[in-house]
Design a protein around this motif. Structure first.
Motif, mmCIF file in Angstrom:
data_model
loop_
_atom_site.group_PDB
_atom_site.id
_atom_site.type_symbol
_atom_site.label_atom_id
_atom_site.label_comp_id
_atom_site.label_asym_id
_atom_site.label_seq_id
_atom_site.Cartn_x
_atom_site.Cartn_y
_atom_site.Cartn_z
ATOM 1 N N SER A 74 0.857 -1.185 0.000
ATOM 2 C CA SER A 74 0.000 0.000 0.000
ATOM 3 C C SER A 74 0.888 1.226 0.000
ATOM 4 C CB SER A 74 -0.894 0.007 1.240
ATOM 5 O OG SER A 74 -1.519 1.271 1.418
ATOM 6 N N PRO A 75 0.497 2.294 -0.688
ATOM 7 C CA PRO A 75 1.322 3.502 -0.668
ATOM 8 C C PRO A 75 1.234 4.276 0.637
ATOM 9 C CG PRO A 75 -0.674 3.897 -1.929
ATOM 10 C CD PRO A 75 -0.671 2.434 -1.582
ATOM 11 N N ILE A 76 0.280 3.902 1.482
ATOM 12 C CA ILE A 76 0.009 4.701 2.683
ATOM 13 C C ILE A 76 -0.044 3.812 3.923
ATOM 14 C CG2 ILE A 76 -1.259 6.466 1.418
ATOM 15 C CD1 ILE A 76 -3.862 5.126 2.509
ATOM 16 N N LEU A 77 0.057 4.451 5.076
ATOM 17 C CA LEU A 77 -0.177 3.794 6.353
ATOM 18 C C LEU A 77 -1.685 3.645 6.572
ATOM 19 C CD1 LEU A 77 2.430 5.782 8.477
ATOM 20 C CD2 LEU A 77 2.681 3.467 7.555
ATOM 21 N N PRO A 78 -2.090 2.808 7.533
ATOM 22 C CA PRO A 78 -3.521 2.652 7.802
ATOM 23 C C PRO A 78 -4.207 3.990 8.081
ATOM 24 C CG PRO A 78 -2.285 0.969 8.949
ATOM 25 C CD PRO A 78 -1.271 1.904 8.360
#
Length: 470
Positions: free
Chosen positions: A385-389
């Protein structure tokens, strides 16, 4: 002998070894898992159905077989959860939406559920998912919000949301999810576990569809390899399945991959969807560096996705989901999560047949580009994923139904290309959230993906203890 408080923390291979030695019984472990669910479920909301009586009945039968030294399989008696859209006989499959709250019980097991029952696994119950599986989020009009055990205000991602949360919390050693664009890998990344999206057709499913697979979600690579041994058995109902290959994934996992002979592609940025956050990119780069330090040749590679291809994928699935929505009565349609209803109709209601065909053409272009871009390499490493949760209550990052899946750009190309791809937790953000990396192999090289994942599991930084949630 492990205490019952610790039994739920053992992985599937450890549990099976304890059964074989007589140190643990399937009944003890099933009871420990049920107690863990009861202790955590009010916080996480990961389960759709819990079959306490049925699972204990299965565990007792397994216990008798192990005492007689006649287990049905190496995983006989090992507890498992199953995503609610994977049909199990006698259970409804509402596919995450309140519109199907009155769904009838299924008359038969799906192929993956059949394999688990044949193997004697203890099916504890069914896990949650968002409406129609068309969000990478833990939000559902039927199930409510499924929360990330690492931080309850964070999203699990999805659509195998409940399975991801359940694996972290120790509900069972084994979990079964589905993936059509990232739905086992994204929850694995945001929940800090391992998941494998097998090559299309490796695991028979019904009904099959473009990109649709069922895959294991576990705390360890070895657990997923053991589960894949069962799931990959043939089933004639899947008319898109691969010819059966009699591979013992667990045994072959023990053979160390020769990293010095590997060429690895490092894919740091897809140039589509959300920008890659610095901590995420750094984690993926560290994994690639670890392989290079171990002797592999690592080369940075260019994106295999364009924003136009990505939008074409969206358009095709908007059209598919819009058609599903149009078949509902107005009363049922009003029960679907409003975000989903807006997402799948805001454009698709105006699509012509030519628009849908062009969208399908984008998917085929995506498939060709992914295979062509990865061909020079034995494996590819990227962020999952490009992002954190992100926030638990949101249906997607940014909460925009006109941009509902911006965080799946690293995963969706390899669903459409039918390549095996896994997500493995590598490290954690400054504030303690998991960061997963994706491992992609050539079509049908599921074993290679498992072997490289195992090597990375051994190379990665020390991992945090699993959340207590007590």
């Amino acid at each position: 002998m492990p205490t019952m408080a610790a039994a739920h923390d053992l992985d599937a291979v450890q549990v099976a070894a304890q059964y074989a030695s007589g140190a643990l019984s399937p009944v003890d472990v099933a009871q420990a898992c049920l107690e863990r669910i009861a202790a955590c479920e009010t916080k996480l909301n990961a389960m759709y159905r819990i079959d306490r009586e049925g699972s204990l009945h299965t565990a007792r039968a397994s216990e008798s077989r192990w005492r007689a030294k006649q287990p049905l399989s190496p995983l006989d008696g090992v507890p498992v959860t199953i995503k609610e859209n994977i049909y199990t006989k006698g259970d409804p499959a509402p596919i995450g939406t309140l519109a199907n709250v009155d769904a009838a019980p299924q008359p038969a097991d799906s192929p993956p559920a059949s394999r688990l029952r044949e193997a004697g696994c203890v099916i504890l119950g069914k896990t949650t998912m968002p409406d129609y599986g068309m969000l990478s989020s833990g939000l559902s009009s039927l199930h409510g919000v499924t929360r990330n055990p690492w931080r309850l205000d964070r999203n699990t991602s999805g659509s195998s949301a409940g399975a991801g949360a359940a694996a972290v919390a120790g509900y069972a050693p084994l979990h079964l999810g589905t993936d059509i664009g990232g739905s086992v890998r994204l929850p694995a990344a945001h929940c800090g576990i391992f998941a494998l999206k097998p090559s299309l057709g490796r695991v028979p499913v019904y009904p099959p569809y473009i990109g649709r697979v069922a895959g294991p979600m576990t705390r360890t690579v070895a657990g997923s390899a053991a589960l894949l041994n069962l799931l990959s058995r043939p089933d004639a109902r899947d008319f898109m399945s691969m010819p059966f290959e009699d591979i013992d994934f667990s045994k072959e996992l023990e053979r160390n991959l020769d990293l010095k002979n590997l060429r690895i592609g490092f894919l740091p940025d897809m140039k589509a969807g959300l920008p890659v956050q610095p901590e995420v990119r750094a984690a993926a780069a560290a994994a690639a560096k670890a392989l290079e330090s171990a002797g592999a040749r690592v080369d940075e590679m260019q994106s295999c996705l364009t924003p136009e291809m990505f939008d074409g994928w969206w358009r095709f699935f908007e059209a598919r989901s819009g058609a599903d929505l149009a078949r509902l009565t107005p009363e049922k349609r009003a029960q679907v999560l409003p975000f989903i209803a807006e997402w799948c109709t805001w454009r698709s209601s105006k699509f012509s047949g030519a628009d849908v065909i062009r969208a399908y053409g984008s998917i085929m272009q995506m498939r060709e580009t992914a295979i062509t871009a990865t061909r020079p390499y034995d494996f590819v490493i990227s962020p999952t994923s490009p992002i954190l949760p992100y926030e638990a209550e949101l249906p997607c990052p940014g909460n925009d139904p006109h941009n509902a899946l911006p965080h799946i750009a690293f995963t969706v190309p390899f669903s459409m290309s039918e390549q095996p791809a896994a997500s493995l937790n590598w490290t954690y953000s400054e504030d303690g959230l998991p960061i997963g990396i994706q491992i992609v192999g050539k079509r049908f090289d599921d074993l290679g993906v498992l072997q490289l994942s195992r090597a990375l599991e051994q190379l990665r930084p020390a991992q945090k203890p699993w959340p207590e949630l007590s």
